[in-house]
Design a protein around this motif. Structure first.
Motif, mmCIF file in Angstrom:
data_model
loop_
_atom_site.group_PDB
_atom_site.id
_atom_site.type_symbol
_atom_site.label_atom_id
_atom_site.label_comp_id
_atom_site.label_asym_id
_atom_site.label_seq_id
_atom_site.Cartn_x
_atom_site.Cartn_y
_atom_site.Cartn_z
ATOM 1 N N GLY A 92 -7.747 -10.918 -9.118
ATOM 2 C CA GLY A 92 -6.465 -10.623 -9.551
ATOM 3 C C GLY A 92 -5.515 -11.051 -9.048
ATOM 4 O O GLY A 92 -5.975 -12.873 -8.625
ATOM 5 N N ILE A 93 -4.882 -11.973 -10.113
ATOM 6 C CA ILE A 93 -3.806 -12.903 -9.984
ATOM 7 C C ILE A 93 -2.837 -12.971 -9.630
ATOM 8 O O ILE A 93 -1.885 -12.239 -10.377
ATOM 9 N N THR A 94 -1.907 -13.365 -8.335
ATOM 10 C CA THR A 94 -0.182 -13.400 -8.070
ATOM 11 C C THR A 94 0.690 -14.344 -8.168
ATOM 12 O O THR A 94 -0.519 -14.908 -7.550
ATOM 13 N N VAL A 198 -2.818 -4.306 -7.608
ATOM 14 C CA VAL A 198 -4.270 -4.811 -7.946
ATOM 15 C C VAL A 198 -5.072 -5.434 -6.794
ATOM 16 O O VAL A 198 -6.630 -5.725 -7.327
ATOM 17 N N HIS A 199 -4.652 -5.630 -5.763
ATOM 18 C CA HIS A 199 -5.801 -5.758 -4.684
ATOM 19 C C HIS A 199 -6.751 -4.614 -4.589
ATOM 20 O O HIS A 199 -7.593 -5.278 -4.361
ATOM 21 N N PHE A 204 -11.761 -9.575 -6.562
ATOM 22 C CA PHE A 204 -11.270 -10.976 -5.907
ATOM 23 C C PHE A 204 -9.734 -11.736 -6.273
ATOM 24 O O PHE A 204 -9.322 -11.331 -7.433
ATOM 25 N N PHE A 205 -8.955 -11.897 -4.823
ATOM 26 C CA PHE A 205 -7.194 -11.982 -5.039
ATOM 27 C C PHE A 205 -7.125 -13.386 -5.130
ATOM 28 O O PHE A 205 -7.389 -14.113 -3.726
ATOM 29 N N LEU A 206 -6.220 -13.432 -6.310
ATOM 30 C CA LEU A 206 -5.889 -15.148 -5.562
ATOM 31 C C LEU A 206 -4.401 -15.407 -5.859
ATOM 32 O O LEU A 206 -3.889 -14.518 -6.964
ATOM 33 N N ARG A 222 5.981 -10.244 2.238
ATOM 34 C CA ARG A 222 5.125 -9.970 3.430
ATOM 35 C C ARG A 222 3.534 -9.586 2.901
ATOM 36 O O ARG A 222 3.176 -8.433 2.544
ATOM 37 N N GLY A 223 2.613 -10.045 4.069
ATOM 38 C CA GLY A 223 1.130 -9.187 3.769
ATOM 39 C C GLY A 223 -0.002 -10.299 2.280
ATOM 40 O O GLY A 223 -0.237 -10.109 2.660
ATOM 41 N N ILE A 224 0.831 -10.485 1.400
ATOM 42 C CA ILE A 224 -0.047 -11.041 0.556
ATOM 43 C C ILE A 224 -1.197 -12.370 0.994
ATOM 44 O O ILE A 224 -2.092 -12.516 0.663
ATOM 45 N N ILE A 225 -0.292 -13.105 1.712
ATOM 46 C CA ILE A 225 -1.084 -14.049 2.084
ATOM 47 C C ILE A 225 -1.787 -14.010 2.414
ATOM 48 O O ILE A 225 -3.398 -13.941 3.065
ATOM 49 N N GLU A 226 -2.331 -12.474 3.580
ATOM 50 C CA GLU A 226 -3.443 -12.342 3.857
ATOM 51 C C GLU A 226 -4.688 -11.431 2.953
ATOM 52 O O GLU A 226 -5.503 -11.379 3.548
ATOM 53 N N MET A 227 -3.825 -11.597 2.082
ATOM 54 C CA MET A 227 -4.960 -10.450 1.040
ATOM 55 C C MET A 227 -5.688 -11.432 -0.242
ATOM 56 O O MET A 227 -6.955 -10.964 -0.381
ATOM 57 N N ALA A 228 -5.161 -12.308 0.206
ATOM 58 C CA ALA A 228 -5.556 -14.127 -0.613
ATOM 59 C C ALA A 228 -6.828 -13.807 -0.264
ATOM 60 O O ALA A 228 -7.563 -14.786 0.776
#
Lengths: 360, 360
Positions: A92-94, A198-199, A204-206, A222-228
């Motif tokens: 996943g790329i965001t 997507v996560h 793998f989440f980039l 918010r929260g996306i950094i924690e998913m990366a």
């Protein structure tokens, strides 16, 4: 219609002149012919398994169709492809608009196809449209990758809810894997709800970030950094390089403050410049390292199982909620109850009990 | 039953000897007498509005009861209290076990009651039990605050689901406010799902952390830091002070990396030592500052409206899901479908469609 010449109509200006009947018959023949030539589900599956991109595209169109008979055919194809799926790495790329996602995915995709990998790029972005920078909406996006015979690029179905796009993307992954794509990239814009979806479908989440903007999160949700699993600071070139290095330190520090991931993977922060093709290989190495670690620990397998359970439950819940809240009586009464709550005449809980009692 | 002596029954061993009738009659009298002495809903409301703690406790017990007739009475009381609610400051406090929550809440509560404030402390922790450090489970917890006539402390109803506890806590807040409590503290242990529930019922969310442990998040759940309006680093005393100061810098930096809050409030990081009563007044000042800012901007009012909508929708969704997934046929078929998914014989979406079709 087929007997148009015998049919009085205000639209017919010169009776006897029109060759409507003959024309119609031949059109119908053509349509029938075309229908006959439509490959069956079995035909499509056979071609998909051979890696035929046209068949793959056709099958995806069936998945995206709202026509019930198409959906049946699509489900048959998906079931037949299932035993051949699950063999790819799903990434996943965001990143917010302007972070250079297209340039990055092009560079990253080319890096992989150069190693003889087969790369499918899917977008999951229900808000996208031609004017909002949808994948492929802008013809100049991923110019080289589009032409690459080892790459397959497919935008989100337009005019769909997130749930709809997510389901269709998830099913498209199965077909792409059956067609032999070993690397699936799911692109999303990290500003809405889509990155959670997507996560929940990738290994793998980039997260892509901009150099020198580490001091305010560039509107990322918010929260996306924690998913990366990794944060790549893009455009780390020229005058930006110093700022990018600072940003890297900051992000490393921030990640450090989060609890350890269940995967026991330590999220990495990397600098890259997609434009200059710098750092792209490092990112791939990190992903490979992650896959080795999580395959060996059994985490990867468990994660995919959990994701399947998530989509099962998620789909059921969405449908249950949709059926309830789209009921016209409920819609009307819901508004009334909200007004009563705001007037301190009822509580949210009593209102809920009342609305549920209407549903019986 | 009242005419038991004229009634043939296998249970009656010696006819004519048993004094059953007299016994029964007197029992029934006693029960009737007791029922008569039970205050009516109106009585309880009148007493609650006068600030009568016994009446408040009784009414909360009705809220927590699973007896249908009690629930009806509870709902009458809640409705009557509603117009007198909403006048307090609601503060959520979370932190992992060992962070010193009880000591902190005791010091904080005493600080407020010393200013003639009326403080209610409620716990929301479905996992708590006497052995797991439930509020008041340990008699030594909040020793002084318990004795304070301006304080009211109430543990979570035991043996309840999170949804149940949340609903009951939310309704208890209404009663406490009607009883004149102007500061409501909701305590939770920041390791489960409960802090999201707490965050959705308070105005201000305070996260307690330990000094010198900023480099690993002490097992706190992901996402909690983003919810915090303030982080108080507790036990910032003696040898810990230096480490606490470092942690403060780190947390400030981490918070800096998050996007701005909708409230436009900048989360604060503060040092405190509940044991030495240091920093407690600063935390209260910060909360007052927050309340002024968000009251003036209209955010506080909007937040409470949104929270009401959240609980309305949340309760409905919980019930819809519960009704579906607790159905015995669905339970059985769900397991079968999960097995089919794991064997790559169906997709989560097709399985969901099938299960939903059983529900019609």
């Amino acid at each position: 219609m087929a007997k148009a010449s015998k049919h009085k109509s205000a639209l017919k200006e010169q009776d006897g002149v029109s060759q409507q009947e003959t024309t119609n018959t031949s059109s119908i023949k053509a349509i029938k012919q075309k229908r006959k030539s439509q490959p069956t589900a079995n035909d499509l599956v056979a071609e998909i398994l051979k890696g035929n991109i046209t068949a793959l595209s056709r099958a995806i169109t069936l998945i995206e169709s709202k026509n019930t008979s198409h959906l049946e055919k699509a489900n048959t194809i998906i079931k037949a492809c299932l035993p051949h799926a699950n063999q790819s790495i799903r990434i996943g790329i965001t990143g917010v608009p302007g972070v250079g996602k297209s340039t990055f995915i092009e560079a990253f995709g080319k890096h992989l196809t150069a190693q003889n990998k087969k790369v499918a790029v899917l977008a999951i972005d229900p808000s996208s449209s031609l004017t909002k920078g949808s994948i492929l909406g802008d013809k100049t996006r991923m110019e080289d990758l589009v032409k690459d015979k080892n790459a397959f690029i497919r935008p989100s179905p337009s005019g769909e809810s997130l749930g709809g796009v997510a389901r269709k993307t998830r099913e498209t992954i199965i077909l792409c894997e059956a067609a032999g794509f070993d690397t699936i990239i799911i692109e999303t814009v990290g500003v809405g709800q889509s990155e959670t979806a997507v996560h929940s479908m990738v290994d793998f989440f980039l997260l892509l970030k901009l150099a020198g903007a580490g001091d305010e999160l560039q509107g990322i949700k918010r929260g996306i950094i924690e998913m990366a699993d990794a944060i790549a600071i893009n455009k780390a070139d020229g005058d930006n390089l110093k700022k990018a290095k600072l940003a890297k330190v900051e992000f490393n520090r921030a990640l450090h403050l989060y609890p350890k991931k269940e995967s026991s993977w330590n999220p990495k922060v990397i600098l890259c410049s997609a434009l200059h093709n710098d750092g792209i290989d490092d990112i791939w190495k990190i992903i490979e390292e992650y896959i080795v670690l999580t395959s060996e620990s059994g985490y990867l397998n468990q994660k995919r199982k959990d994701q399947n359970a998530f989509w099962l439950i998620q789909t059921i819940e969405e449908q249950l909620k949709g059926a309830f809240f789209n009921d016209s009586k409920i819609k009307e009464e819901l508004q009334k109850q909200i007004q009563l709550i705001e007037a301190d005449k009822t509580t949210p809980f009593a209102a809920a009990d009342y609305l549920l009692s209407l549903n019986k």
